[in-house]
Design a protein around this motif. Structure first.
Motif, PDB file in Angstrom:
ATOM      1  N   VAL A 174       0.804  -1.318   0.050  1.00  0.00           N
ATOM      2  CA  VAL A 174      -0.010  -0.184   0.102  1.00  0.00           C
ATOM      3  C   VAL A 174       1.069   1.337   0.057  1.00  0.00           C
ATOM      4  N   THR A 175       0.672   2.077  -0.809  1.00  0.00           N
ATOM      5  CA  THR A 175       1.354   3.229  -0.924  1.00  0.00           C
ATOM      6  C   THR A 175       0.644   4.636  -0.774  1.00  0.00           C
ATOM      7  N   HIS A 176       1.216   5.802  -0.837  1.00  0.00           N
ATOM      8  CA  HIS A 176       0.563   7.125  -0.614  1.00  0.00           C
ATOM      9  C   HIS A 176      -0.565   7.128  -2.014  1.00  0.00           C
ATOM     10  N   ASP A 177      -0.197   6.503  -3.157  1.00  0.00           N
ATOM     11  CA  ASP A 177      -1.148   6.762  -4.186  1.00  0.00           C
ATOM     12  C   ASP A 177      -2.200   5.569  -4.174  1.00  0.00           C
ATOM     13  N   THR A 178      -2.376   4.867  -3.206  1.00  0.00           N
ATOM     14  CA  THR A 178      -3.280   3.823  -3.032  1.00  0.00           C
ATOM     15  C   THR A 178      -4.775   4.714  -2.650  1.00  0.00           C
ATOM     16  N   LEU A 179      -5.499   4.499  -3.551  1.00  0.00           N
ATOM     17  CA  LEU A 179      -7.011   4.912  -3.064  1.00  0.00           C
ATOM     18  C   LEU A 179      -7.702   4.227  -2.249  1.00  0.00           C
ATOM     19  N   ILE A 180      -8.200   4.752  -1.199  1.00  0.00           N
ATOM     20  CA  ILE A 180      -8.861   3.934  -0.159  1.00  0.00           C
ATOM     21  C   ILE A 180     -10.182   4.495   0.376  1.00  0.00           C
ATOM     22  N   ASP A 181     -11.203   3.666  -0.014  1.00  0.00           N
ATOM     23  CA  ASP A 181     -12.602   4.152   0.199  1.00  0.00           C
ATOM     24  C   ASP A 181     -12.812   4.518   1.672  1.00  0.00           C
ATOM     25  N   MET A 182     -12.642   3.506   2.544  1.00  0.00           N
ATOM     26  CA  MET A 182     -12.289   3.805   3.744  1.00  0.00           C
ATOM     27  C   MET A 182     -11.257   2.877   4.531  1.00  0.00           C
ATOM     28  N   PRO A 183     -10.614   3.382   5.558  1.00  0.00           N
ATOM     29  CA  PRO A 183      -9.362   2.609   5.938  1.00  0.00           C
ATOM     30  C   PRO A 183      -9.716   1.183   6.513  1.00  0.00           C
ATOM     31  N   PRO A 184      -9.233   0.236   5.977  1.00  0.00           N
ATOM     32  CA  PRO A 184      -9.876  -1.009   6.265  1.00  0.00           C
ATOM     33  C   PRO A 184      -9.143  -1.479   7.729  1.00  0.00           C
ATOM     34  N   THR A 185     -10.030  -2.307   8.457  1.00  0.00           N
ATOM     35  CA  THR A 185      -9.666  -2.794   9.938  1.00  0.00           C
ATOM     36  C   THR A 185      -9.831  -4.279   9.570  1.00  0.00           C
ATOM     37  N   VAL A 186      -9.066  -4.916  10.637  1.00  0.00           N
ATOM     38  CA  VAL A 186      -8.990  -6.196  10.479  1.00  0.00           C
ATOM     39  C   VAL A 186     -10.434  -7.004  10.821  1.00  0.00           C
ATOM     40  N   GLY A 187     -10.697  -7.929   9.894  1.00  0.00           N
ATOM     41  CA  GLY A 187     -11.975  -8.531  10.061  1.00  0.00           C
ATOM     42  C   GLY A 187     -13.166  -8.074   8.900  1.00  0.00           C
ATOM     43  N   ASP A 188     -12.723  -6.806   8.307  1.00  0.00           N
ATOM     44  CA  ASP A 188     -13.407  -6.216   7.333  1.00  0.00           C
ATOM     45  C   ASP A 188     -13.498  -7.164   5.893  1.00  0.00           C
ATOM     46  N   ALA A 189     -14.394  -7.181   5.267  1.00  0.00           N
ATOM     47  CA  ALA A 189     -14.482  -7.639   3.887  1.00  0.00           C
ATOM     48  C   ALA A 189     -14.158  -6.475   2.883  1.00  0.00           C
ATOM     49  N   VAL A 190     -13.148  -6.818   2.079  1.00  0.00           N
ATOM     50  CA  VAL A 190     -12.610  -5.891   1.265  1.00  0.00           C
ATOM     51  C   VAL A 190     -12.467  -6.368  -0.389  1.00  0.00           C
ATOM     52  N   THR A 191     -12.609  -5.331  -1.142  1.00  0.00           N
ATOM     53  CA  THR A 191     -12.034  -5.498  -2.514  1.00  0.00           C
ATOM     54  C   THR A 191     -11.098  -4.901  -2.739  1.00  0.00           C
ATOM     55  N   VAL A 192      -9.878  -5.375  -3.421  1.00  0.00           N
ATOM     56  CA  VAL A 192      -8.696  -4.751  -3.848  1.00  0.00           C
ATOM     57  C   VAL A 192      -8.522  -4.810  -5.186  1.00  0.00           C
ATOM     58  N   THR A 193      -8.253  -3.787  -5.740  1.00  0.00           N
ATOM     59  CA  THR A 193      -7.971  -3.837  -7.348  1.00  0.00           C
ATOM     60  C   THR A 193      -6.188  -3.589  -7.309  1.00  0.00           C
ATOM     61  N   SER A 194      -5.650  -4.372  -7.796  1.00  0.00           N
ATOM     62  CA  SER A 194      -3.989  -4.339  -7.830  1.00  0.00           C
ATOM     63  C   SER A 194      -3.324  -4.625  -9.120  1.00  0.00           C
ATOM     64  N   MET A 195      -2.156  -4.418  -8.910  1.00  0.00           N
ATOM     65  CA  MET A 195      -1.242  -4.450 -10.100  1.00  0.00           C
ATOM     66  C   MET A 195       0.004  -5.386  -9.696  1.00  0.00           C
ATOM     67  N   ARG A 196       0.899  -6.017 -10.579  1.00  0.00           N
ATOM     68  CA  ARG A 196       2.003  -6.595 -10.277  1.00  0.00           C
ATOM     69  C   ARG A 196       3.185  -5.371 -10.140  1.00  0.00           C
ATOM     70  N   THR A 197       4.058  -5.730  -9.153  1.00  0.00           N
ATOM     71  CA  THR A 197       5.134  -4.786  -8.857  1.00  0.00           C
ATOM     72  C   THR A 197       6.184  -5.494  -9.813  1.00  0.00           C
ATOM     73  N   GLY A 198       7.518  -4.928  -9.855  1.00  0.00           N
ATOM     74  CA  GLY A 198       8.641  -5.447 -10.854  1.00  0.00           C
ATOM     75  C   GLY A 198       8.983  -6.624 -10.104  1.00  0.00           C
ATOM     76  N   ASP A 199       9.080  -6.760  -8.902  1.00  0.00           N
ATOM     77  CA  ASP A 199       9.450  -8.116  -8.125  1.00  0.00           C
ATOM     78  C   ASP A 199       8.347  -9.147  -8.111  1.00  0.00           C
ATOM     79  N   GLY A 200       7.231  -9.091  -8.754  1.00  0.00           N
ATOM     80  CA  GLY A 200       6.391  -9.916  -8.813  1.00  0.00           C
ATOM     81  C   GLY A 200       5.223 -10.022  -7.703  1.00  0.00           C
TER      82      GLY A 200
END
Lengths: 195, 300
Positions: free
Chosen positions: B256-282
């Motif tokens: 997670v970086t400062h560019d990550t868009l966060i709908d609401m700060p996730p907390t442990v136990g929450d159901a979340v959906t994450v859109t992601s991409m590969r980084t250079g190291d896989g």
């Protein structure tokens, strides 16, 4: 991190209609995309225009907001639940990127904008331009959230409630942010006047 | 004076200013706070005075609308034609998994192993894709689904290599790392691309990324680029850990970086959906994090 929110309860269009519109837009239906563009482009343009003040750049950024919307709808990169909130959030990011990159023209190029009242003397116009430039410079010194709240509240005339929904914050948080933004703006204006 | 009271006074003062009262008249209503409120209200008035025109250039609006519609039309033209069976399976997966299992098992029984070896353009190829889509909709751990997705991505590249060996001319969809060779040629893994000049700037933007490509294979073994985008992964599940710099969803860890868009700060136990991409190291970089009930399909 950039905190955004996509409230489900706020839509200028009737929710059922909005859901239907979103679904049609996701299918890239021209009529739906055209309806969204017609509905929101003027507000997005005005928002960007206030913050960037460069006619060509404003047009580029406002247009890019809608192309990004197309990306989001088509590729589902960022889920769109509230079109207006999404558009303003994206516009804000693009404007901030633009400001950070110093891509826009210098403020001194503030041209003979159509907002200057007809019949004003050249002295009044010069004074107006100087004052406008000072305020805009001071605003850019604020935090991104502070810039956003002042633009939405006082340049766009959105209510506290609407601003809160667009920014994904509580009403109380927006009021506090607004108050601090105004205080900071005042300090920057005074600081600018002394320099 | 507390923030709440100041905000209340500001609300009142703004309403009065908007109603036409002068600044001095507004301040005179609460003289004990006039010194505090004056700079605030003067700032508001300064912003109001620099608002500019509400006029939006019609020509700009027309140009923007045209660009939007032309781009939408271009994308529609690039969209792969969905096989009717594929669409049917997608629609029904949320209704009843067991019914779809039955259909897939029966269908695979009919088509046999031939579909597993099918290549784009073969009659059984849509069946192969439908079977893959079905497996990705099964309720398994996010890491398992991710591994399946990777294996299907690999399968797509192997299919393209098989088609190149056949000198086939067919539309293909595949993923891989976009690179530019020293002589300026663009490649996605080992597959050379034919790129028109108007796409160069776009490719420069994606250079080095793990991308999703739509292309037309040519008989000389090159792929004529039709469309390209970052390869995205949608991961859903339960938040196990979140420390601001990394997020663990089920058994998958994302950066997670400062560019990550966060709908609401996730907390442990929450159901979340994450859109992601590969980084250079896989690894996986979270682009967007949203709360909400997890869809049945964790990774699409």
């Amino acid at each position: 991190m950039v905190y955004t929110s996509y409230p489900l309860t706020f839509e200028p269009i009737h929710p059922t209609t909005a859901d239907n519109l979103l679904a049609r837009a996701q299918a890239l239906e021209p009529a739906a995309l055209s309806q969204i563009h017609t509905e929101y482009y003027p507000a997005i343009y005005r928002y960007v225009a206030y913050r960037l003040n460069d006619e060509q750049l404003v047009e580029d950024v406002a247009g890019e907001v809608f192309l990004r919307l197309l990306d989001a709808l088509h590729n589902r990169l960022r889920p769109v639940r509230d079109i207006r909130a999404w558009l303003f959030g994206t516009a804000s990011h693009l404007v901030n990127d633009s400001l950070r990159n110093k891509y826009r023209k210098p403020l001194e190029t503030l041209d003979d904008h159509e907002s200057i009242p007809v019949g004003e003397t050249p002295e009044h116009i010069a004074e107006f331009n100087e004052r406008s430039a000072a305020v805009r410079v001071a605003i850019t010194a604020l935090t991104e959230d502070q810039q956003q709240v002042l633009t939405l509240r006082f340049a766009m005339d959105y209510s506290i409630e609407e601003t809160a929904k667009i920014m994904g914050k509580s009403i109380g948080a927006v009021k506090t942010l607004q108050f601090r933004a105004l205080g900071s703006l005042r300090r920057y204006l005074e600081q600018g006047a002394k320099e | 004076m507390k923030d709440q009271e100041l905000n209340h006074l500001l609300d009142e003062s703004l309403a009065r200013l908007q109603a036409g009262e002068t600044l001095e008249a507004v301040l005179a209503r609460n003289p004990e706070w006039a010194a505090d409120m004056r700079p605030i209200l003067e700032s508001v008035m300064a912003v109001w005075q620099t608002r500019g025109s509400d006029t939006v250039p019609v020509a700009a609006m027309v140009r923007s609308r045209e660009r939007l519609l032309v781009e939408a039309q271009r994308r529609r033209a690039l969209e792969p034609r969905r096989n009717p069976l594929f669409a049917w399976l997608s629609n029904f997966r949320t209704v009843t998994v067991s019914a779809v299992i039955l259909v897939v098992v029966l269908t695979l029984g009919v088509t046999g192993l031939s579909s597993l070896n099918a290549l784009p353009g073969d009659p059984f190829y849509p069946m192969k894709l439908a079977a893959e889509t079905f497996t990705l909709s099964l309720p398994v751990k996010a890491s398992v689904r991710l591994a399946w997705q990777d294996s299907y991505d690999l399968r797509r590249r192997q299919e393209v290599e098989g088609l190149i060996g056949r000198h086939s001319e067919v539309e293909v969809h595949f993923t891989g790392h976009l690179t530019k060779s020293e002589d300026g040629r663009w490649m996605v893994d080992e597959i050379p691309l034919v790129v028109t000049d108007d796409r160069i700037a776009l490719l420069e933007k994606y250079n080095g990324r793990f991308v999703y490509v739509v292309a037309d294979l040519l008989t000389d073994g090159q792929a004529y680029l039709e469309g390209i985008d970052t390869r995205l992964y949608e991961i859903t599940g339960e938040v196990k850990e979140f420390d601001g710099a990394s997020l663990r969803v089920d058994d998958v860890t994302l950066l997670v970086t400062h560019d990550t868009l966060i709908d609401m700060p996730p907390t442990v136990g929450d159901a979340v959906t994450v859109t992601s991409m590969r980084t250079g190291d896989g690894g996986l970089l979270a682009l967007w994090i949203g709360k909400g009930p997890a869809p049945q399909s964790g990774l699409k």
